[in-house]
Every structure is written in C-alpha cells, then in structure tokens.
Design a protein around this motif. Structure first.
Motif: not given
Length: 76
Positions: A35-58
């Motif tokens: 809730s404290g993220l800027t709209p741009e950061q929130a959009a970046a988080f959504v992209v990160l959340a859509d990544m596969e675990d093996l891609e995101l974990w590193p």
C-alpha cells in the motif's frame, strides 16, 4: 470494487506459489508494504509476482541483479 478484485488476484499469486518461502515473503510484503508503493513500484511488484519462483528467487536472494530499476527498488 475492481481494485479489490485485482488485489485479491494479486494476493492469490503471491501466496499460492511453488515455494513456501516465496508464499511467505511475497504475502508478507503485500500485507506490509504494497500500500505504500508508488503506482510505478506497484506495477513492478505485479510483474515480479508473475515471475516463476526459479526466476524470482535469485533476484530476492541477491544472487542475480534486477535488470529493471523499479523492480530493483521493490526487491530491495
């Protein structure tokens, strides 16, 4: 109303992962910091959340750097 549905879909993606560690990290981040993220950061988080675990974990563990600067802000 649509914002609530979007947040619920994001919560599902954050807490129904292949790795328990990712469930805990992403779910906690969503509850604590999203809730404290800027709209741009929130959009970046959504992209990160859509990544596969093996891609995101590193990225989260610092074994690989984010190519996207907004994603790097969110990961840090």
């Amino acid at each position: 109303m649509e914002a609530d549905a979007e947040l619920n879909r994001l919560r599902w993606r954050c807490t129904r992962r292949a790795m328990l560690e990712m469930d805990l990290l992403l779910g906690d981040f969503l509850d604590t910091h999203f809730s404290g993220l800027t709209p741009e950061q929130a959009a970046a988080f959504v992209v990160l959340a859509d990544m596969e675990d093996l891609e995101l974990w590193p990225l989260i563990t610092g074994k690989r750097e984010c190519a996207n600067s907004l994603q790097a802000e969110v990961v840090s």
